[in-house]
Design an enzyme around this catalytic site. Structure first.
Site, PDB file in Angstrom:
ATOM      1  N   CYS A 119      -7.652 -14.702  31.956  1.00 29.43           N
ATOM      2  CA  CYS A 119      -6.332 -14.053  32.029  1.00 29.43           C
ATOM      3  C   CYS A 119      -5.975 -13.585  33.446  1.00 29.43           C
ATOM      4  O   CYS A 119      -4.837 -13.188  33.698  1.00 29.43           O
ATOM      5  CB  CYS A 119      -6.249 -12.891  31.051  1.00 29.43           C
ATOM      6  SG  CYS A 119      -6.629 -13.381  29.368  1.00 29.43           S
ATOM      7  N   HIS A 252      -0.667  -8.457  33.366  1.00 25.68           N
ATOM      8  CA  HIS A 252      -1.029  -9.424  32.320  1.00 25.68           C
ATOM      9  C   HIS A 252      -0.512  -8.940  30.972  1.00 25.68           C
ATOM     10  O   HIS A 252      -0.720  -7.790  30.591  1.00 25.68           O
ATOM     11  CB  HIS A 252      -2.553  -9.570  32.301  1.00 25.68           C
ATOM     12  CG  HIS A 252      -3.053 -10.344  31.136  1.00 25.68           C
ATOM     13  ND1 HIS A 252      -2.490 -11.546  30.747  1.00 25.68           N
ATOM     14  CD2 HIS A 252      -4.060 -10.094  30.253  1.00 25.68           C
ATOM     15  CE1 HIS A 252      -3.130 -11.998  29.682  1.00 25.68           C
ATOM     16  NE2 HIS A 252      -4.082 -11.134  29.363  1.00 25.68           N
ATOM     17  N   ASN A 282      -0.464 -12.829  23.806  1.00 29.60           N
ATOM     18  CA  ASN A 282      -1.286 -13.001  25.006  1.00 29.60           C
ATOM     19  C   ASN A 282      -1.471 -14.502  25.263  1.00 29.60           C
ATOM     20  O   ASN A 282      -2.159 -15.181  24.511  1.00 29.60           O
ATOM     21  CB  ASN A 282      -2.636 -12.309  24.784  1.00 29.60           C
ATOM     22  CG  ASN A 282      -3.549 -12.386  25.990  1.00 29.60           C
ATOM     23  OD1 ASN A 282      -3.318 -13.159  26.911  1.00 29.60           O
ATOM     24  ND2 ASN A 282      -4.597 -11.584  25.979  1.00 29.60           N
TER      25      ASN A 282
HETATM   26  O1  UT7 Z   1      -6.506 -10.719  28.005  1.00 26.43           O
HETATM   27  C1  UT7 Z   1      -7.391  -9.666  27.875  1.00 26.43           C
HETATM   28  C2  UT7 Z   1      -7.811  -9.771  26.495  1.00 26.43           C
HETATM   29  N1  UT7 Z   1      -7.560  -8.847  25.539  1.00 26.43           N
HETATM   30  C3  UT7 Z   1      -7.015  -7.633  25.546  1.00 26.43           C
HETATM   31  O2  UT7 Z   1      -6.502  -7.127  26.477  1.00 26.43           O
HETATM   32  C4  UT7 Z   1      -7.129  -6.885  24.280  1.00 26.43           C
HETATM   33  C5  UT7 Z   1      -7.684  -5.511  24.503  1.00 26.43           C
HETATM   34  N2  UT7 Z   1      -7.832  -4.762  23.275  1.00 26.43           N
HETATM   35  C6  UT7 Z   1      -6.803  -4.441  22.474  1.00 26.43           C
HETATM   36  O3  UT7 Z   1      -5.678  -4.794  22.744  1.00 26.43           O
HETATM   37  C7  UT7 Z   1      -7.064  -3.574  21.267  1.00 26.43           C
HETATM   38  O4  UT7 Z   1      -8.372  -3.072  21.336  1.00 26.43           O
HETATM   39  C8  UT7 Z   1      -6.863  -4.329  19.933  1.00 26.43           C
HETATM   40  C9  UT7 Z   1      -5.409  -4.655  19.750  1.00 26.43           C
HETATM   41  C10 UT7 Z   1      -7.680  -5.627  19.938  1.00 26.43           C
HETATM   42  C11 UT7 Z   1      -7.326  -3.489  18.773  1.00 26.43           C
HETATM   43  O5  UT7 Z   1      -6.623  -2.250  18.764  1.00 26.43           O
HETATM   44  P1  UT7 Z   1      -7.409  -0.892  18.506  1.00 26.43           P
HETATM   45  O6  UT7 Z   1      -6.417   0.164  18.494  1.00 26.43           O
HETATM   46  O7  UT7 Z   1      -8.500  -0.810  19.521  1.00 26.43           O
HETATM   47  O8  UT7 Z   1      -7.955  -1.092  17.029  1.00 26.43           O
HETATM   48  P2  UT7 Z   1      -9.467  -1.148  16.543  1.00 26.43           P
HETATM   49  O9  UT7 Z   1     -10.145  -2.368  17.059  1.00 26.43           O
HETATM   50  O10 UT7 Z   1     -10.081   0.165  16.820  1.00 26.43           O
HETATM   51  O11 UT7 Z   1      -9.272  -1.334  14.996  1.00 26.43           O
HETATM   52  C12 UT7 Z   1      -8.711  -0.336  14.193  1.00 26.43           C
HETATM   53  C13 UT7 Z   1      -8.731  -0.833  12.765  1.00 26.43           C
HETATM   54  C14 UT7 Z   1     -10.079  -1.376  12.301  1.00 26.43           C
HETATM   55  O12 UT7 Z   1     -10.259  -0.939  10.982  1.00 26.43           O
HETATM   56  P3  UT7 Z   1     -11.224   0.300  10.646  1.00 26.43           P
HETATM   57  O13 UT7 Z   1     -12.570  -0.124  11.151  1.00 26.43           O
HETATM   58  O14 UT7 Z   1     -10.643   1.463  11.419  1.00 26.43           O
HETATM   59  O15 UT7 Z   1     -11.112   0.424   9.168  1.00 26.43           O
HETATM   60  C15 UT7 Z   1      -9.875  -2.871  12.298  1.00 26.43           C
HETATM   61  O16 UT7 Z   1     -10.673  -3.528  11.316  1.00 26.43           O
HETATM   62  O17 UT7 Z   1      -7.799  -1.924  12.631  1.00 26.43           O
HETATM   63  C16 UT7 Z   1      -8.432  -2.991  11.936  1.00 26.43           C
HETATM   64  N3  UT7 Z   1      -7.840  -4.244  12.375  1.00 26.43           N
HETATM   65  C17 UT7 Z   1      -6.716  -4.743  11.824  1.00 26.43           C
HETATM   66  N4  UT7 Z   1      -5.930  -4.305  10.833  1.00 26.43           N
HETATM   67  C18 UT7 Z   1      -4.858  -5.040  10.511  1.00 26.43           C
HETATM   68  C19 UT7 Z   1      -8.241  -5.069  13.383  1.00 26.43           C
HETATM   69  N5  UT7 Z   1      -7.404  -6.101  13.467  1.00 26.43           N
HETATM   70  C20 UT7 Z   1      -6.450  -5.931  12.516  1.00 26.43           C
HETATM   71  C21 UT7 Z   1      -5.318  -6.654  12.127  1.00 26.43           C
HETATM   72  N6  UT7 Z   1      -4.544  -6.170  11.131  1.00 26.43           N
HETATM   73  N7  UT7 Z   1      -4.944  -7.806  12.740  1.00 26.43           N
END
Ligand code: UT7
Length: 325
Positions: A119, A252, A282
């Site tokens: 990225c 990005h 993304n």
């Molecule tokens: O190019 C560089 C690459 N990537 C990035 O920049 C991404 C960087 N990271 C992020 O953008 C965020 O960390 C995410 C969007 C990937 C995740 O957001 P978050 O606020 O950190 O959520 P989390 O991973 O802490 O997940 C919260 C909850 C989890 O459930 P529990 O364990 O709290 O019950 C996940 O299982 O959200 C759940 N979850 C979803 N729920 C509905 C994860 N993905 C999904 C989904 N739909 N698609």
């Protein structure tokens, strides 16, 4: 100091972008995995992504973006003597997507190669082209970010498949007597390879290991926010500029929350942040030139503006390019 061409600077003279025809909305994804439009919008800002058609490859997406960028610059492919494609999803193992693109553009001179910095690939590619153009080795470069990330996603993994999309963006970078690229600062730290990767490889005529994207989202989020802030401060300090000098901030496009966290820490107002991640998710190396093209075409980036571009991604890689548009 002027290079052998006599032109001391490299300046962007045209931008272009392309999104494949097929659009997949968050609602469409609700039918594929256990997710909701509300969750995706709240956690990422993403509303839809575009998916390349069967048989449509990175070099095809790049071709559309390059044609638009050349038209905007008032150039034709006959003017081009350097092509750099930033991609992690090349058409094939080799030759490079840049060489395949070169042939599709009808260019048969100069150099063409791919840059693989995930990225951060577009800022790596732009920084590289800037050095070549300022050195006088090439006069008119196409720098492209193009990706088909839909092909390396695990469409059963809701934590990653909702985040990415396909697309391409391109700029024409030309030798110029007026300032264009002011500085570039690139970084990498391979100790973080484990938090974002696609670990499969080809051996023995087959794919070995897992060829789909893996990410520790929380770790990536925290690291991205930290290095983007540090890198922005490094770029501004190197030019003796302050945050108030930045007319447009184009980071990005991965997650609107990352962009707004960094902008808030730096003190950049929402009005100066370019956000397009809602429309295309993304797109890895394509995201910065996609956002730049949108901002140029809607007038938020205008001639004379100071623009800060920032990439961050797998590797870990990150960097900033500060430029006068
Ligand atoms: O190019 C560089 C690459 N990537 C990035 O920049 C991404 C960087 N990271 C992020 O953008 C965020 O960390 C995410 C969007 C990937 C995740 O957001 P978050 O606020 O950190 O959520 P989390 O991973 O802490 O997940 C919260 C909850 C989890 O459930 P529990 O364990 O709290 O019950 C996940 O299982 O959200 C759940 N979850 C979803 N729920 C509905 C994860 N993905 C999904 C989904 N739909 N698609």
């Amino acid at each position: 100091m002027a290079g052998p061409s006599g032109a001391p600077f490299a300046r962007i003279t045209g931008t272009g972008s392309y999104l494949p025809a097929r659009c997949l909305t968050n609602r469409d994804l609700e039918a594929l995995v256990d997710t909701t439009d509300e969750w995706i919008v709240a956690r990422t800002g993403i509303r839809q992504r575009h998916i390349a058609a069967d048989g449509e490859f990175t070099s095809d997406l790049a071709l559309h973006a390059c044609r638009a960028a050349l038209a905007a610059a008032g150039r034709t492919s006959a003017d081009v003597d350097l092509i750099i494609v930033a991609t992690s999803t090349p058409d094939m193992v080799f030759p490079s997507s840049a060489c395949l693109l070169q042939a599709k553009l009808g260019v048969a001179r100069g150099a063409a190669f791919d840059v693989q910095a995930v990225c951060a690939g577009f800022v790596y590619g732009l920084a590289t082209a800037d050095l070549f153009v300022r050195a006088g080795q090439f006069r008119c470069a196409l720098v492209v970010g193009a990706e088909v990330f839909s092909r390396i996603l695990d469409w059963k993994d809701r934590s990653t498949c909702v985040l990415f999309g396909d697309g391409a963006g391109a700029v024409v970078l030309e030798a110029s007597p007026q300032p264009g690229i002011l500085s570039s600062h690139l970084h990498a730290d391979g100790r973080y390879a484990g938090i974002l990767n696609t670990p499969g490889h080809v051996a023995g005529g087959a794919i070995q290991g897992d060829p789909t994207l893996k990410m520790d989202g929380g770790a990536v989020f925290k690291l991205a926010v930290r290095v983007l802030e540090d890198s922005a401060r490094e770029a501004l300090a190197a030019n003796g500029l302050g945050v108030s000098d930045v007319d447009a901030y184009i980071a990005h496009q991965a997650n609107v929350r990352i962009i707004s966290h960094v902008a808030k820490k730096l003190g950049i107002s929402d009005a100066r942040c370019i956000v397009t991640v809602d429309r295309h998710a993304n797109t890895s190396a394509a995201s910065i030139p996609l956002a730049l093209d949108v901002a140029v075409r809607d007038g938020r980036v205008r001639p004379g503006h100071t623009v800060l571009l920032q990439g961050v991604g797998g590797g870990f890689t990150w960097g900033s390019v500060l430029l006068k548009y």
